[in-house]
Design an enzyme around this catalytic site. Structure first.
Site, PDB file in Angstrom:
ATOM      1  N   ASP A 145      -3.129  -1.211   2.443  1.00  0.00           N
ATOM      2  CA  ASP A 145      -3.761   0.065   2.126  1.00  0.00           C
ATOM      3  C   ASP A 145      -2.810   0.926   1.290  1.00  0.00           C
ATOM      4  OD1 ASP A 145      -5.898   1.775   1.985  1.00  0.00           O
ATOM      5  OD2 ASP A 145      -5.754   2.496   4.034  1.00  0.00           O
ATOM      6  N   HIS A 152      -3.444   0.169  -2.734  1.00  0.00           N
ATOM      7  CA  HIS A 152      -3.589   1.198  -3.778  1.00  0.00           C
ATOM      8  C   HIS A 152      -2.175   1.374  -4.335  1.00  0.00           C
ATOM      9  CE1 HIS A 152      -7.532   2.633  -2.103  1.00  0.00           C
ATOM     10  NE2 HIS A 152      -6.982   2.290  -0.947  1.00  0.00           N
ATOM     11  N   HIS A 192      -6.020  -5.452   0.351  1.00  0.00           N
ATOM     12  CA  HIS A 192      -6.474  -4.068   0.143  1.00  0.00           C
ATOM     13  C   HIS A 192      -5.265  -3.157  -0.041  1.00  0.00           C
ATOM     14  CE1 HIS A 192      -8.851  -0.487   0.162  1.00  0.00           C
ATOM     15  NE2 HIS A 192      -8.138   0.021   1.150  1.00  0.00           N
ATOM     16  N   GLU A 234     -12.126   2.299  -8.989  1.00  0.00           N
ATOM     17  CA  GLU A 234     -12.843   3.136  -8.019  1.00  0.00           C
ATOM     18  C   GLU A 234     -13.904   3.999  -8.703  1.00  0.00           C
ATOM     19  OE1 GLU A 234     -10.318   4.060  -4.083  1.00  0.00           O
ATOM     20  OE2 GLU A 234      -9.675   5.210  -5.815  1.00  0.00           O
ATOM     21  N   GLU A 246     -14.098   3.819   8.737  1.00  0.00           N
ATOM     22  CA  GLU A 246     -12.653   3.946   8.920  1.00  0.00           C
ATOM     23  C   GLU A 246     -12.297   4.975   9.986  1.00  0.00           C
ATOM     24  OE1 GLU A 246     -10.762   4.783   5.211  1.00  0.00           O
ATOM     25  OE2 GLU A 246      -8.727   4.822   6.049  1.00  0.00           O
TER      26      GLU A 246
END
Ligand SMILES: [Zn+2]
Length: 440
Positions: free
Chosen positions: A314, A76, A74, A154, A214
């Site tokens: 992340d 970005h 995961h 996304e 989260e």
């Protein structure tokens, strides 16, 4: 080392004092051979340095360990230029700040930031990236650097959901058709995406990735349609999704091994049960959760329930650089402190989560291990002298110690080349724009 530049980028093998196959005990004085098809053809122990030096095309790494490349489930990467930019913001405020800064970036800035992220990944021994990408630039960057990847585009929305699906499928069709790359969709999170849109994503048959449970701020939206995230959505004129219960339980019939759900810091026992029985992959991202004050995922409860766990770095915007060593050490320290147990989690278990379990999360049993027939995705990383190379690799490893990174038998990164420096220079303008103050 013999041969020219071409041969150096396609070595016939690597030798080091140690190799970590992951599913088997560490190998001493290890020779790992690579075939022309990009797979591992031999793993041999007790090969002397002198023997290895005499083998054509074999590169020798003194004082190093050979390990399977990390599978980061995961990330970005397009936010690499955000690293170490802001601090001390609660979750909802951090998102608001992130969005305001992102608006300043032109497409070329986002491309430069994504490329920086892909180079950082390669430099840090990450050979496969599962990336949630807003712009799609992650796909171009991963292909350019030569990493393996799955890029999940996304989407956000609580209305006109069919148009969202048509739009995202059209955008995927325009992304690079590269041999080491495939695609999925990332419905962002339950506070920005309706249950209906999640179900339409599931109906496409593509793999998907999402953020789930989260933060406390997210729980307030789900429980009461209230809190600072709602204020942020309303300020942007966006409707607030209504869930009427845990999104994990609501989506139980469409979850499965093709889904990566990140965070789950606030999962209940019921949620954990659903995640285990559906085989959903949970991406543990401890640095981001800690830095944003979201909490600590109950790793022990997930392990006991048999949830398929893996590890993700992340976003550099919330967690820092794409550094799996740092992510794993954070996990080790947090969970040992939290459980008051020096024996758990072990370095070996954490390495599994970041390699072989991450590979399985993407449906690949040929990645994340050093064994004959597996893909030649291998990292050579300097370590000090040791008799416990797994622990020493995790405790001392860093992107600065990575000497070379191999993907499919091809060297994509060497520490003595200046690719990362060049990528940083290219992303400098993006960083300057991001760094301007945000008006509150
Ligand atoms: Zn994320």
């Amino acid at each position: 080392m013999t041969g020219g530049a071409d041969e150096a980028d396609r070595p016939s093998g690597w030798w080091a004092p140690w190799a970590l196959p992951v599913l088997h005990a560490p190998v001493r004085d290890a020779l790992v051979r690579f075939g022309p098809d990009g797979t591992i053809t031999e793993v041999r122990e007790r090969v002397s340095r002198e023997q290895a030096c005499a083998m054509p095309g074999v590169e020798v790494f003194d004082d190093a360990v050979l390990a399977p490349g990390f599978v980061n489930v995961h990330a970005h990467i397009e936010y690499a230029a955000y690293d170490a930019l802001v601090d001390g913001l609660r979750f909802a405020d951090w998102i608001g700040d992130h969005i305001q800064r992102k608006r300043r970036l032109a497409p070329e800035h986002m491309r430069a930031s994504a490329l920086l992220g892909a180079w950082e990944a390669a430099a840090g021994g990450i050979t496969t990236v599962a990336d949630a990408s807003f712009s799609g630039d992650a796909a171009h960057a991963v292909a350019e650097v030569g990493l393996r990847g799955r890029v999940y585009l996304e989407i956000f929305g609580t209305e006109k959901e069919e148009q969202q699906i048509a739009g995202v499928l059209g955008r995927i069709a325009e992304l690079p058709d590269a041999p080491l790359l495939d695609y999925g969709i990332s419905p962002h999170a339950p506070y920005t995406v309706s249950e209906r849109l999640y179900r339409l994503v599931a109906g496409t048959g593509l793999p998907w990735m999402t953020h789930l449970l989260e933060s406390e701020d997210e729980l307030r939206v789900l429980r009461a349609g209230a809190g600072p995230l709602v204020q942020g959505l309303e300020a942007r004129g966006l409707p607030v999704p209504r869930w009427g219960g845990s999104p994990v339980e609501r989506l139980a019939d469409v979850l499965g091994p093709h889904v990566v759900a990140a965070h789950l810091v606030h999962a209940t026992a019921g949620d954990i049960e659903v995640l285990a029985t559906t085989g959903t992959v949970v991406a543990h991202c401890p640095r981001s959760n800690a830095r944003l004050g979201c909490g600590v995922m109950d790793l022990a409860a997930f392990e006991r329930a048999g949830v398929h766990l893996a590890v993700g770095t992340d976003s550099p915007s919330s967690a820092g650089p794409l550094d799996m060593f740092d992510e794993l050490r954070t996990a080790l320290q947090l969970h040992r402190a939290y459980s008051r147990d020096a024996e758990w989690p072990t370095a070996a278990r954490l390495l599994e989560l970041a390699t072989v379990d991450g590979a399985r999360a993407l449906g690949r049993d040929d990645l994340g291990v050093i064994s004959v027939g597996a893909a030649a995705d291998v990292v050579a990383c300097a370590i000090p002298a040791t008799s416990d190379p797994t622990a020493t690799y995790l405790l001392s490893g860093s992107p600065q110690a990575v000497r070379a990174t191999l993907v499919g038998g091809r060297v994509v990164w060497r520490s003595d080349r200046n690719a990362l420096q060049a990528a940083r220079a290219r992303a400098a303008e993006a960083r300057q724009l991001l760094a301007l103050p945000v008006r509150t």
